[in-house]
Design a protein around this motif. Structure first.
Motif, PDB file in Angstrom:
ATOM      1  N   VAL A 159      74.865  30.135 -44.466  1.00 13.79           N
ATOM      2  CA  VAL A 159      75.759  30.194 -43.308  1.00 13.79           C
ATOM      3  C   VAL A 159      76.928  31.121 -43.593  1.00 13.79           C
ATOM      4  CG1 VAL A 159      77.335  28.878 -41.832  1.00 13.79           C
ATOM      5  CG2 VAL A 159      75.113  27.917 -42.450  1.00 13.79           C
ATOM      6  N   ASP A 160      77.114  32.084 -42.707  1.00  9.91           N
ATOM      7  CA  ASP A 160      78.246  32.999 -42.776  1.00  9.91           C
ATOM      8  C   ASP A 160      79.269  32.539 -41.739  1.00  9.91           C
ATOM      9  OD1 ASP A 160      79.964  35.313 -42.091  1.00  9.91           O
ATOM     10  OD2 ASP A 160      78.683  36.407 -43.483  1.00  9.91           O
ATOM     11  N   THR A 161      80.396  32.009 -42.237  1.00  7.07           N
ATOM     12  CA  THR A 161      81.385  31.401 -41.338  1.00  7.07           C
ATOM     13  C   THR A 161      81.958  32.399 -40.335  1.00  7.07           C
ATOM     14  OG1 THR A 161      82.974  31.733 -43.145  1.00  7.07           O
ATOM     15  CG2 THR A 161      82.064  29.523 -42.869  1.00  7.07           C
ATOM     16  N   TYR A 162      82.208  33.610 -40.792  1.00  8.73           N
ATOM     17  CA  TYR A 162      82.777  34.627 -39.889  1.00  8.73           C
ATOM     18  C   TYR A 162      81.859  34.869 -38.698  1.00  8.73           C
ATOM     19  CZ  TYR A 162      84.154  39.250 -38.172  1.00  8.73           C
ATOM     20  OH  TYR A 162      84.516  40.303 -37.369  1.00  8.73           O
ATOM     21  N   TRP A 163      80.558  35.054 -38.991  1.00  6.79           N
ATOM     22  CA  TRP A 163      79.640  35.397 -37.914  1.00  6.79           C
ATOM     23  C   TRP A 163      79.346  34.210 -37.007  1.00  6.79           C
ATOM     24  CZ3 TRP A 163      79.508  40.090 -36.553  1.00  6.79           C
ATOM     25  CH2 TRP A 163      79.575  41.122 -37.481  1.00  6.79           C
ATOM     26  N   VAL A 164      79.412  32.999 -37.539  1.00  3.46           N
ATOM     27  CA  VAL A 164      79.285  31.833 -36.655  1.00  3.46           C
ATOM     28  C   VAL A 164      80.423  31.842 -35.627  1.00  3.46           C
ATOM     29  CG1 VAL A 164      79.329  29.312 -36.525  1.00  3.46           C
ATOM     30  CG2 VAL A 164      78.083  30.425 -38.376  1.00  3.46           C
ATOM     31  N   GLU A 165      81.631  32.075 -36.132  1.00  3.04           N
ATOM     32  CA  GLU A 165      82.797  32.111 -35.238  1.00  3.04           C
ATOM     33  C   GLU A 165      82.711  33.272 -34.244  1.00  3.04           C
ATOM     34  OE1 GLU A 165      85.354  29.895 -35.181  1.00  3.04           O
ATOM     35  OE2 GLU A 165      85.042  28.779 -37.041  1.00  3.04           O
ATOM     36  N   ARG A 166      82.283  34.425 -34.727  1.00  2.00           N
ATOM     37  CA  ARG A 166      82.126  35.582 -33.829  1.00  2.00           C
ATOM     38  C   ARG A 166      81.075  35.299 -32.753  1.00  2.00           C
ATOM     39  NH1 ARG A 166      83.191  41.084 -35.089  1.00  2.00           N
ATOM     40  NH2 ARG A 166      81.878  41.541 -33.284  1.00  2.00           N
ATOM     41  N   GLY A 167      80.127  34.452 -33.078  1.00  2.00           N
ATOM     42  CA  GLY A 167      79.099  34.067 -32.117  1.00  2.00           C
ATOM     43  C   GLY A 167      79.560  33.011 -31.128  1.00  2.00           C
ATOM     44  N   GLY A 168      80.821  32.601 -31.224  1.00  2.00           N
ATOM     45  CA  GLY A 168      81.373  31.671 -30.244  1.00  2.00           C
ATOM     46  C   GLY A 168      81.270  30.211 -30.627  1.00  2.00           C
ATOM     47  N   ARG A 169      80.873  29.932 -31.873  1.00  2.00           N
ATOM     48  CA  ARG A 169      80.734  28.544 -32.314  1.00  2.00           C
ATOM     49  C   ARG A 169      81.820  28.208 -33.334  1.00  2.00           C
ATOM     50  NH1 ARG A 169      75.198  27.146 -31.562  1.00  2.00           N
ATOM     51  NH2 ARG A 169      75.611  25.110 -32.501  1.00  2.00           N
ATOM     52  N   ASN A 170      82.077  26.940 -33.501  1.00  2.10           N
ATOM     53  CA  ASN A 170      83.007  26.475 -34.521  1.00  2.10           C
ATOM     54  C   ASN A 170      82.234  26.321 -35.825  1.00  2.10           C
ATOM     55  OD1 ASN A 170      84.199  24.135 -36.181  1.00  2.10           O
ATOM     56  ND2 ASN A 170      85.863  24.601 -34.767  1.00  2.10           N
ATOM     57  N   SER A 171      82.644  27.045 -36.864  1.00  2.00           N
ATOM     58  CA  SER A 171      81.857  27.061 -38.095  1.00  2.00           C
ATOM     59  C   SER A 171      81.845  25.691 -38.778  1.00  2.00           C
ATOM     60  CB  SER A 171      82.369  28.143 -39.047  1.00  2.00           C
ATOM     61  OG  SER A 171      83.743  27.968 -39.329  1.00  2.00           O
ATOM     62  N   ARG A 172      82.960  24.971 -38.728  1.00  2.00           N
ATOM     63  CA  ARG A 172      82.972  23.634 -39.331  1.00  2.00           C
ATOM     64  C   ARG A 172      81.962  22.721 -38.633  1.00  2.00           C
ATOM     65  NH1 ARG A 172      85.152  19.543 -37.143  1.00  2.00           N
ATOM     66  NH2 ARG A 172      86.714  20.746 -35.991  1.00  2.00           N
TER      67      ARG A 172
END
Length: 243
Positions: A159-172
């Motif tokens: 899991v890449d936290t930056y790209w999860v967030e860039r995808g509109g999701r909360n990484s946590r």
């Protein structure tokens, strides 16, 4: 190395382009005991083993493209086995697989590779970007398909936290929901104002994410893609080690 802190060497791509050996030798001084590779700099397995022995670094994982793994499985796994790596990470999917049908095809191909990897003593993982979280024409997203249509025995997540967030999701939240499938973490900071900063200086909830994944012996890998990478990855290492 369950408590390893690794550096994705792509972070130092400008430095390795000038002098790859010097860049690799600098990694321990930046706060890391292991690395994740993205290419081999044209070095042989013996050359890698020599410099790893001298620096006491270990290889935690390697990014290798889907098609390269399919076409060059024997050569790729022989090389990785020789340098002491057992984690193979597919870093992205080709554009033609970024459709509902394409993600399903990718899932099938990843499962085939993952089955073979497991039988040969390797783990196969998939590294996300933002496109896997974008809505598709059928209402799902690519990550929904990959998670539903691959076998957890054969495919884990990096899991890449930056790209999860860039995808509109909360990484946590994404990590908490899928923690059983996470085998590696790309600790890459995300700022809602668009700045590139070291881990701990943005909006990712590291104080929950890091202890959760550490409790599951999940290695953590720092990646940073902007300017001043040497200083930024060292600052990331200092912050993450405190957690």
């Amino acid at each position: 190395m369950p408590n390893s802190l690794a550096l994705q060497l792509y972070s130092l791509r400008h430095e390795t382009a000038v002098n790859a050996e010097a860049a690799l030798r600098s990694v321990p001084s930046l706060g890391f005991d292991s690395v994740e590779t993205a290419g081999n700099y044209g070095w042989s397995a013996d050359e890698w083993k020599n410099i790893l022995a001298e620096t006491k670094l270990q290889i935690i994982a390697a990014h290798i493209g889907l098609e390269m793994l399919e076409k060059e499985w024997d050569a790729q796994t022989k090389f990785q086995r020789a340098i002491g790596n057992r984690r193979l990470v597919v870093p992205s999917l080709p554009k033609n697989l970024q459709t509902p049908e394409g993600f399903s095809e990718a899932a099938r191909r990843l499962d085939v590779l993952g089955d073979r990897a497991k039988s040969e003593g390797f783990a196969l993982l998939y590294h996300n970007h933002a496109y896997e979280f974008m809505p598709l024409t059928d209402g799902r997203c690519g990550m929904d398909i990959l998670l539903a249509e691959t076998d957890p025995q054969f495919l884990g997540l990096e899991v890449d936290t930056y790209w999860v967030e860039r995808g509109g999701r909360n990484s946590r939240e994404f990590i908490q929901q899928n923690v059983a499938r996470i085998g590696l973490l790309h600790a890459k900071e995300f700022c809602r104002d668009g700045r590139d900063v070291p881990a701990g200086q943005g909006d990712v909830d590291w104080k929950v994410i890091v202890p959760l994944l550490r409790s599951r012996s999940c290695p953590i890998i720092v990646e940073y893609e902007a300017a001043n990478a040497v200083e930024a990855v060292a600052a990331s290492a200092r912050y993450l080690r405190k957690l």
